[in-house]
Scaffold this motif. Sequence first.
Motif, PDB file in Angstrom:
ATOM      1  N   PHE A  41       0.789  -1.176  -0.058  1.00  0.00           N
ATOM      2  CA  PHE A  41       0.061   0.152  -0.043  1.00  0.00           C
ATOM      3  C   PHE A  41       0.878   1.115   0.127  1.00  0.00           C
ATOM      4  N   ALA A 126     -11.934   6.885   7.007  1.00  0.00           N
ATOM      5  CA  ALA A 126     -12.600   5.720   6.231  1.00  0.00           C
ATOM      6  C   ALA A 126     -11.913   4.586   6.161  1.00  0.00           C
TER       7      ALA A 126
ATOM      8  N   ARG B  85     -18.433   5.842  12.858  1.00  0.00           N
ATOM      9  CA  ARG B  85     -16.930   6.014  12.801  1.00  0.00           C
ATOM     10  C   ARG B  85     -16.177   5.558  14.228  1.00  0.00           C
ATOM     11  N   ALA B  88     -16.090   1.845  14.500  1.00  0.00           N
ATOM     12  CA  ALA B  88     -15.183   1.479  13.659  1.00  0.00           C
ATOM     13  C   ALA B  88     -13.730   1.698  14.286  1.00  0.00           C
ATOM     14  N   LEU B  90     -12.185   4.420  13.954  1.00  0.00           N
ATOM     15  CA  LEU B  90     -11.599   5.471  13.076  1.00  0.00           C
ATOM     16  C   LEU B  90     -11.337   6.981  13.796  1.00  0.00           C
ATOM     17  N   ASN B 110     -18.627   7.644   2.218  1.00  0.00           N
ATOM     18  CA  ASN B 110     -17.663   8.594   2.291  1.00  0.00           C
ATOM     19  C   ASN B 110     -16.190   8.089   2.370  1.00  0.00           C
ATOM     20  N   ALA B 111     -15.961   6.761   2.095  1.00  0.00           N
ATOM     21  CA  ALA B 111     -14.776   6.219   2.135  1.00  0.00           C
ATOM     22  C   ALA B 111     -13.977   6.964   1.032  1.00  0.00           C
ATOM     23  N   ALA B 112     -12.979   7.423   1.449  1.00  0.00           N
ATOM     24  CA  ALA B 112     -12.129   8.510   0.541  1.00  0.00           C
ATOM     25  C   ALA B 112     -11.134   7.701  -0.386  1.00  0.00           C
ATOM     26  N   MET B 114      -8.784   8.483  -4.043  1.00  0.00           N
ATOM     27  CA  MET B 114      -8.320   9.666  -4.451  1.00  0.00           C
ATOM     28  C   MET B 114      -8.724  10.087  -6.023  1.00  0.00           C
ATOM     29  N   LEU B 125      -5.585   0.365  -4.934  1.00  0.00           N
ATOM     30  CA  LEU B 125      -4.984   0.911  -3.419  1.00  0.00           C
ATOM     31  C   LEU B 125      -6.114   0.707  -2.320  1.00  0.00           C
ATOM     32  N   ALA B 129      -4.894  -0.973   0.919  1.00  0.00           N
ATOM     33  CA  ALA B 129      -5.342  -0.144   2.208  1.00  0.00           C
ATOM     34  C   ALA B 129      -5.874  -1.213   3.154  1.00  0.00           C
ATOM     35  N   MET B 130      -6.804  -1.948   2.876  1.00  0.00           N
ATOM     36  CA  MET B 130      -7.643  -2.724   3.739  1.00  0.00           C
ATOM     37  C   MET B 130      -6.926  -3.758   4.009  1.00  0.00           C
TER      38      MET B 130
END
Lengths: 288, 256
Positions: A41, A126, B85, B88, B90, B110-112, B114, B125, B129-130
């Motif tokens: 990542f 997020a 959130r 979660a 976050l 809303n999961a950002a 790019m 990506l 990231a997950m």
Amino acid sequence: MSTTTSTASPAELAAHHGLAPSSARPAFLTYVSQLWQRRHFIASFATSRTATQYSGARLGQLWQLLTPLMNAGVYYLIFGILFNSAGRMDNFIAFLVTGVFIFTFTQRSVTSGARAISGNLSLIRALHFPRAALPFSSTIVELQQMLVSLAVLCVIVLLTGEPITWAWLTIIPAIALQTIFNTGLSLAIARVGSRIPDISQLLPFLTRTWLYLSGVFFSIPQRVHNSTLQDLMMANPATVYIELVRDAFINRHDAPNHAWILAISWAVVAFCIGFWYFWAAEEKYGRG
Amino acid sequence: MADIQHTNGQVPTVIVDDLHIVYRVYGATVGKGNAPAAFKRILKRQKSPALREVHAVRGVSFTSHRGESIGLIGRNGSGKSTLLRAIAGLLPPTRGAVFTDGQPTLLGVNAALMSDLTGERNIILGCLAMGLTPAQAKERYDDIVEFSGLGEFIDLPMRTYSSGMQQRLRFAIAAVKSHDVLLIDEALATGDADFRKRSEERIRELRDEAGTVFLVSHSLDVVTKTCTRAIWLDQGSIKMDGDAETVVNAYSSATR
């Protein structure tokens, strides 16, 4: 209703059923391994950032080359021609351009580190990932820029009449150490920047002061005569990395004593402190 | 405090204990926004008006159990998304605590991602990231593209997408993994009828795999249809907590 749960506090109940606080900071070693797990990542995020950096400009990626070239041009005009610092030095162009490029790498890493958390808040709110991935990848973005600059630098140095020697190979460990140093600095500044947004306004002044102290435009031994002050200025990490690369490129330039030891120490110290300092606030980065 | 009485025989998955969330917001300028005014404030040791604190969640406590699906309802700005959130992990709690079973996952519109990157890069990506490996990400890539239904738009930058298309892609990426505790933030509200049907189906699958599902929705229909329990939030605190049908009825008669 069992008696154990009726009198238990929510925290005890949670512990009883093996629930953990949702925003707890992982233990240091766990954190390191989580970060290692996200290495793809980090790399992929950095590469994408590099790719989109100039996507708004007509010339696009060409700016990656043009920016360092124009920087070198401006400093040459002022310090080489107007102030004529070149007079006393052998290969002033190579001396100056090396200094500017190497310093810019550290300067840009710090500046982008300050925005690594505050500029990616929506991403942080997020998705779950070790937040240190962000300053790491912002440093990698700057490293990628540095490698392009380094290619430009090699050409400039050759044009000034320096020969290619085996010493050029020492540039690789020098840049590697500088990258480690920059990562540490960028981690530390990322935490500061996440709490105090004003740091972005202040940083240009700090980095410019640092630039003038780092012997980019002038030779410290030639200009600073107080020996204690001279030693202090030569121990400055930016100076150390600049001098090492100058030593590799310029035949008649010698790195100061202990330069490699200093380079290694600065890298290790900055990285360890920076990483630990960043990790210590890991659970707080979402709040902004 | 948390509903400890409800735990007899049931396994709790999420315990929220007197949770407070305070956002710090910079840039909310009030009054004279000039330099002398800012200087005067520093001299008088007043807090900067540019720094506003928003108390979004005020003392929420509840416990959820395995097999429950809980709908969060309430007006805009009542703290539903903030609560999700926080569950979660976050958003760190300002006071109080949230305890969870494993790592909850937030499926949010809303999961950002790019916006300068293509849909394709964003999928990779997002997966990385997950915590997926590059090989896993590649493996699921086709499923995600197909589920999002974006077709040829996938290699255009995300900023060129319509908001519906962006949300479809975000949902498709987040829905690729299965989760212990699943938090869904209005994911159903977007997209056309066809996509809504497909995503409802996917959510039902995810709920069967997950221990507990939280769903924020303004569509009361969806809440009564898919949830066993509902929590009504009003100005950051719980107004009512109970059986989905009862709470939804109370909520709709109060807002009418």
